[in-house]
Design a protein around this motif. Structure first.
Motif, PDB file in Angstrom:
ATOM      1  N   SER A  37       0.831  -1.201   0.000  1.00 48.80           N
ATOM      2  CA  SER A  37       0.000   0.000   0.000  1.00 48.80           C
ATOM      3  C   SER A  37       0.864   1.248   0.000  1.00 48.80           C
ATOM      4  O   SER A  37       0.589   2.219  -0.721  1.00 48.80           O
ATOM      5  N   ALA A  38       1.920   1.241   0.808  1.00 49.32           N
ATOM      6  CA  ALA A  38       2.793   2.402   0.896  1.00 49.32           C
ATOM      7  C   ALA A  38       3.518   2.660  -0.420  1.00 49.32           C
ATOM      8  O   ALA A  38       3.703   3.807  -0.827  1.00 49.32           O
ATOM      9  N   ALA A  39       3.923   1.586  -1.101  1.00 50.78           N
ATOM     10  CA  ALA A  39       4.617   1.748  -2.377  1.00 50.78           C
ATOM     11  C   ALA A  39       3.728   2.424  -3.407  1.00 50.78           C
ATOM     12  O   ALA A  39       4.204   3.163  -4.266  1.00 50.78           O
ATOM     13  N   GLU A  40       2.424   2.198  -3.292  1.00 48.08           N
ATOM     14  CA  GLU A  40       1.486   2.804  -4.229  1.00 48.08           C
ATOM     15  C   GLU A  40       1.025   4.182  -3.766  1.00 48.08           C
ATOM     16  O   GLU A  40       0.639   5.025  -4.578  1.00 48.08           O
ATOM     17  N   GLY A  41       1.074   4.436  -2.442  1.00 50.82           N
ATOM     18  CA  GLY A  41       0.515   5.666  -1.904  1.00 50.82           C
ATOM     19  C   GLY A  41       1.493   6.804  -1.709  1.00 50.82           C
ATOM     20  O   GLY A  41       1.098   7.968  -1.703  1.00 50.82           O
ATOM     21  N   PHE A  42       2.787   6.494  -1.547  1.00 55.98           N
ATOM     22  CA  PHE A  42       3.773   7.543  -1.330  1.00 55.98           C
ATOM     23  C   PHE A  42       4.202   8.155  -2.660  1.00 55.98           C
ATOM     24  O   PHE A  42       4.462   7.439  -3.632  1.00 55.98           O
ATOM     25  N   ALA A  43       4.302   9.482  -2.687  1.00 60.25           N
ATOM     26  CA  ALA A  43       4.800  10.153  -3.884  1.00 60.25           C
ATOM     27  C   ALA A  43       6.295   9.914  -4.044  1.00 60.25           C
ATOM     28  O   ALA A  43       6.812   9.816  -5.158  1.00 60.25           O
ATOM     29  N   VAL A  44       7.016   9.807  -2.927  1.00 57.86           N
ATOM     30  CA  VAL A  44       8.462   9.535  -2.925  1.00 57.86           C
ATOM     31  C   VAL A  44       8.677   8.213  -2.214  1.00 57.86           C
ATOM     32  O   VAL A  44       8.392   8.090  -1.023  1.00 57.86           O
ATOM     33  N   THR A  45       9.157   7.212  -2.928  1.00 58.28           N
ATOM     34  CA  THR A  45       9.287   5.871  -2.354  1.00 58.28           C
ATOM     35  C   THR A  45      10.694   5.566  -1.857  1.00 58.28           C
ATOM     36  O   THR A  45      10.934   4.487  -1.336  1.00 58.28           O
ATOM     37  N   ARG A  46      11.614   6.509  -2.004  1.00 61.90           N
ATOM     38  CA  ARG A  46      12.961   6.343  -1.453  1.00 61.90           C
ATOM     39  C   ARG A  46      12.982   6.931  -0.053  1.00 61.90           C
ATOM     40  O   ARG A  46      12.631   8.093   0.153  1.00 61.90           O
ATOM     41  N   VAL A  47      13.392   6.124   0.925  1.00 57.71           N
ATOM     42  CA  VAL A  47      13.353   6.523   2.332  1.00 57.71           C
ATOM     43  C   VAL A  47      14.770   6.469   2.922  1.00 57.71           C
ATOM     44  O   VAL A  47      15.280   5.384   3.208  1.00 57.71           O
ATOM     45  N   PRO A  48      15.414   7.619   3.095  1.00 57.11           N
ATOM     46  CA  PRO A  48      16.721   7.621   3.766  1.00 57.11           C
ATOM     47  C   PRO A  48      16.573   7.121   5.206  1.00 57.11           C
ATOM     48  O   PRO A  48      15.571   7.406   5.875  1.00 57.11           O
TER      49      PRO A  48
END
Length: 282
Positions: free
Chosen positions: A209-220
């Motif tokens: 769900s998060a992969a589809e819902g976040f505009a930025v999928t790279r998380v430092p």
């Protein structure tokens, strides 16, 4: 709004756009904002492998005491929600008590919120305006665009660790002592989509769900692992798409200690769950 289904999804999307990631926890805190194991973790191992195995190391540990902190942009400043509790990694369930920001005068504006985290569902007591005292709100976390990585005011501890399965560009920063434990500090970037694809079979689809819902999928991230490969601290930097294309930042930190602690949840009865309207400023 109501406490179910599509309405929750629309509310979570509005939360992200407004930069107030705890709207489901306390309506909105803007008026209070002015105040405010083993070998992989061992020396000489592959840094990327160490952090990718961190979730498995927690499951092997069984359970832990956890402290959480979520710092977010709201109303042109930063506010912080803190939490303390315990989590059973094998059963993927736990309890947190969240403290919300004080108001501009420094007074406690909201009562602490009790959260029960279970596979696929989040239960919140004293959630905010519109919910009778003593009643719980149940949120189906599989419907949330962020997979409940930030919506509840605290990142579910195991989901935070599972996000590291998508780690890349990992470097060893150094060795230090953290809360009395010898740890190794790693830094890198986790890809939510990659982590979702590497998730354990049968695990809740939070990362999908998060992969589809976040505009930025790279998380430092910054991760501190002990000699058994267990996380002792994890900080992750999430970015939402904000109004006008501006990103909205949320920094989530979880500390892990007291491994093997007993975790017993007293689940609410059906009559204790509020299904009526919830007051929200959004």
């Amino acid at each position: 709004m109501t406490a179910a289904g599509p309405r929750l999804r629309r509310t979570a999307a509005a939360v992200a756009a407004a930069g107030c990631a705890v709207a489901l926890v306390a309506g909105c805190v803007e008026h209070g904002a002015a105040a405010a194991g083993g070998p992989a973790g061992a020396k000489g191992g592959d840094p990327a492998a160490a952090v990718r195995d961190a979730a498995d190391a927690l499951v092997r540990a069984g359970s832990a005491l956890v402290d959480t902190s979520m710092r977010m942009a709201s109303g042109g400043t930063w506010v912080t929600v803190t939490g303390t509790g315990r989590f059973d990694f094998a059963r993927r369930q736990g309890e947190l008590t969240l403290a919300l920001p004080r108001d501009a005068a420094g007074a406690e504006e909201h009562r602490p919120i009790t959260e029960l985290l279970t596979p696929g569902a989040l239960y919140m007591k004293d959630r905010g305006e519109g919910v009778p005292a003593g009643k719980w709100v149940r949120v189906d976390t599989t419907t949330l665009p962020d997979g409940n990585l930030v919506t509840g005011g605290a990142t579910e501890p195991l989901a935070a660790a599972e996000l590291l399965r998508g780690a890349r560009d990992v470097v060893l920063v150094g060795e230090q002592t953290l809360r009395g434990a010898a740890v190794r500090h790693f830094r890198g970037v986790a890809d939510i989509g990659r982590a979702a694809r590497a998730a354990e079979p049968g695990a809740p689809g939070a990362l999908t769900s998060a992969a589809e819902g976040f505009a930025v999928t790279r998380v430092p991230f910054d991760a501190w692992l002990d000699g058994d490969g267990r996380l002792r601290r994890l900080t992750e930097h999430f970015t939402f798409g904000g109004p006008g294309g501006r990103g909205v930042g949320v920094v989530s930190t979880t500390d892990f200690d007291g491994f093997g602690t007993l975790v017993v949840l007293a689940m609410p009865h059906g009559t204790d769950i509020w299904t009526g309207k919830i007051v929200s400023s959004l």
